[in-house]
Write an enzyme that holds these catalytic residues in place. Structure first.
Site, PDB file in Angstrom:
ATOM      1  CD  GLU A  23      -3.067  -0.820   2.271  1.00 51.89           C
ATOM      2  OE1 GLU A  23      -2.815  -0.012   3.191  1.00 51.89           O
ATOM      3  OE2 GLU A  23      -4.085  -1.530   2.258  1.00 51.89           O
TER       4      GLU A  23
ATOM      5  CG  ASP B 258      -3.345   8.780   7.510  1.00 52.44           C
ATOM      6  OD1 ASP B 258      -3.519   7.557   7.607  1.00 52.44           O
ATOM      7  OD2 ASP B 258      -3.423   9.397   6.435  1.00 52.44           O
TER       8      ASP B 258
END
Length: 275
Positions: free
Chosen positions: A49, A60
């Site tokens: 990824e 995040d």
């Protein structure tokens, strides 16, 4: 059968879970990113990824936010990310690459141009954190026209209606966010994860990967006993952040090799072929 489907099919026949690392494209720089991708494959990962750096990565945690900031200091653009994938593809035609990011850069480029460029570069899947599955029929159509898998996130609080929608649209694998909150958080409840995966499998017939909160070999092994893939991001990005340049590839490689060994040591009774 595309690269992602081929990898999961082979792993299923071997009763093994996939190891999927996350790194941010351009952290610490573009050349090192490509070298890291090759080192990750040497360490035994099954799929990569690759995060597209973004100025406001809301899903995040601090570790991956800082990695985006480091990449953006080098002015890494979406075009640069495609160039890294294309460079990787010159010598690796087998390891799937999934881009993970946010909608703004894609919409600035336009769906059609994005998916065509991604396809030509050698991208196998795309996960857009802030695309609600209820609103992305056109987006998914463009991806599938280029044989690029649309990857979606599910979480502990995802309602049944959205799970059903993801089951209709998703291809390749589904990414189950095992914690509420942002990436890198801790306090993972393995029993809760197992219960949720059982529930999700009543709707979803493609592989399910689990990420968020996996920071050590023991947790990775336990997740591998329940999931089709183990996704590890923040721990790897931390290693990139704190390693001297001369040691970065070796340090990340050693970490990932230890995670690979742990995942492959999962209990024999927890066959992914039985799930």
């Amino acid at each position: 059968m595309n690269r992602i489907q081929s990898v999961f099919s082979q792993l299923k026949s071997q009763n093994r879970a996939a190891l999927i690392p996350f790194i941010t494209a351009g952290d610490p720089d573009a050349t090192t990113t490509v070298a890291l991708m090759h080192r990750l494959t040497q360490a035994g990962v099954d799929l990569i990824e690759l995060g597209v750096p973004f100025s406001d990565p809301m899903a995040d945690g601090p570790t991956i936010q800082r990695s985006s900031e480091r990449a953006l200091k080098h002015h890494i653009s979406l075009k640069d990310v495609f160039s890294m994938v294309a460079e990787f593809r010159k010598t690796n035609q087998s390891t799937p690459v999934v881009l993970m990011g946010y909608a703004n850069p894609i919409e600035a480029m336009g769906y059609k141009d994005f998916v065509q460029t991604a396809g030509h570069a050698g991208v196998d899947g795309v996960l857009v954190v802030d695309y609600p599955p209820e609103e992305c029929t056109e987006w998914v159509r463009y991806l599938k026209e280029q044989n690029i898998d649309p990857i979606f996130l599910l979480s502990p609080t995802t309602p049944e209606s959205r799970i059903r929608r993801v089951a209709e649209l998703a291809r390749g694998y589904v990414y189950y966010v095992s914690l509420k909150g942002v990436t890198g958080a801790s306090h993972l409840d393995l029993h809760e994860v197992g219960d949720k995966l059982s529930q999700l499998r009543s709707y979803i017939n493609i592989p399910i990967g689990v990420g968020f909160g996996i920071r050590d070999e023991q947790t990775a092994r336990r997740i591998a006993e329940q999931a089709d893939a183990v996704v590890i991001g923040s721990r790897i990005v931390e290693e990139i952040e704190h390693s001297p340049a001369a040691d970065l590839l070796a340090n990340v490689g050693a970490l990932v090799e230890s995670l690979r060994r742990a995942i492959d040591a999962k209990s024999d009774h927890s066959s992914i072929t039985e799930k």
